[in-house]
Enzyme design. Structure first.
Site, PDB file in Angstrom:
ATOM      1  N   GLY A  12      52.200  25.259  60.987  1.00  0.00           N
ATOM      2  CA  GLY A  12      51.043  26.450  61.180  1.00  0.00           C
ATOM      3  C   GLY A  12      51.609  27.350  60.626  1.00  0.00           C
ATOM      4  CB  ALA A  13      54.211  28.376  58.373  1.00  0.00           C
ATOM      5  NE  ARG A  15      44.417  30.951  59.426  1.00  0.00           N
ATOM      6  CZ  ARG A  15      44.022  31.487  60.601  1.00  0.00           C
ATOM      7  NH1 ARG A  15      44.055  32.412  60.837  1.00  0.00           N
ATOM      8  NH2 ARG A  15      43.373  30.447  61.416  1.00  0.00           N
ATOM      9  CB  SER A 139      49.434  31.170  74.470  1.00  0.00           C
ATOM     10  OG  SER A 139      48.669  32.157  74.836  1.00  0.00           O
ATOM     11  CE1 TYR A 152      46.079  28.139  71.500  1.00  0.00           C
ATOM     12  CE2 TYR A 152      46.091  29.673  73.526  1.00  0.00           C
ATOM     13  CZ  TYR A 152      46.512  29.012  72.590  1.00  0.00           C
ATOM     14  OH  TYR A 152      47.499  29.822  71.692  1.00  0.00           O
ATOM     15  CB  ALA A 153      44.961  27.487  79.315  1.00  0.00           C
ATOM     16  CB  ALA A 154      45.214  22.165  79.485  1.00  0.00           C
ATOM     17  CB  ALA A 155      47.338  22.031  74.640  1.00  0.00           C
ATOM     18  CE  LYS A 156      49.658  27.282  71.958  1.00  0.00           C
ATOM     19  NZ  LYS A 156      50.534  26.795  70.769  1.00  0.00           N
TER      20      LYS A 156
END
Length: 244
Positions: A12-13, A15, A139, A152-156
């Site tokens: 994911g590089a 930007r 995060s 997103y919170a669950a994945a992180k």
């Protein structure tokens, strides 16, 4: 003959924070191989500026066969990967009760499953060499939660759990595994934030400002260094004290 500089793989590089990791590590003498779904003018400029130290590949992390093949080609063409920074992620916004099922599944697939499979491909090689550094970019939302970002919170949060388990598997090979959990940063992801919301975030942050990408890249560079050789299984929160 001097040994080549350590090689760091960054997902994911193209930007934002991923691009900032590339720039910072190149400036401090590392070699960088980076990938995202497509190149940008910024990645093209880095390739031109650092032809012997930087490589960018257009690979979709969600294509797990392509990411595994990428790891193989990198090690064949450039040598062993010393460090992995798992930065790629997506964050579709929407209340869980009404969010599209496909968007939920895609977030978990990319942010957690595909990230673990990329880590698997790299970790197998690190175990054989008995050295390496793995960094998961989590995060602060994994710690505090945020309305509209449940998948997103669950994945992180899942990545942080993986850090604590994986550090036990990799420790005897002297490979460290850690997470960095940034707060709100001045990046593309917050560029559309309204002034009212921005000021609310700043008021909740003891240091009184949004973070800069440099605050996080410095933390990653520390975790890649020999000074952090005895730090593993940890999540380093870089949020100006907002979650304290």
């Amino acid at each position: 003959m001097n040994a080549p500089a350590p090689l760091i793989l960054i997902s994911g590089a193209s930007r934002g924070l991923g691009l900032a990791f590339s720039r910072d590590l190149l400036a401090h003498g590392y070699r960088v191989t980076a990938f995202s779904r497509r190149p940008t003018p910024a990645t093209d400029a880095l390739a031109a500026e650092h032809p012997d130290a930087y490589r960018f590949d257009a690979v979709d992390l969600a294509d797990v066969n392509a990411s595994a093949a990428l790891v193989e080609s990198i090690e064949r063409d450039f040598g062993p990967i010393y460090g992995l920074i798992n930065n790629a992620a997506i964050a579709p916004d929407g209340l869980l009760a009404t969010q599209d099922v496909g968007a939920i599944a895609q977030t978990i697939d990319v942010d957690l499953t595909a990230t673990l499979l990329l880590t698997r491909a790299v970790a197998r090689r690190m175990l054989l060499r008995k050295q390496g550094r793995i960094i998961m970019v989590s995060s602060v939302i994994a710690h505090t939660g945020f309305s509209g970002l449940v998948p997103y919170a669950a994945a992180k949060a899942g990545l942080e759990g993986a850090v604590r388990a994986l550090c036990r598997e990799m420790g005897r090979a002297r490979v460290t595994v850690n997470a960095i959990a940034p707060g709100y940063l001045e990046t593309d992801m917050t560029a559309d934030m309204g002034d009212k919301q921005r000021q609310q975030v700043i008021r909740r942050t003891p240091l009184g400002r949004l973070g800069q990408a440099e605050d996080v890249t410095a933390a990653a560079r520390f975790l890649l260094s020999e000074e952090a050789a005895f730090i593993t299984g940890q999540s380093l929160v870089v949020d100006g004290g907002m979650s304290a």
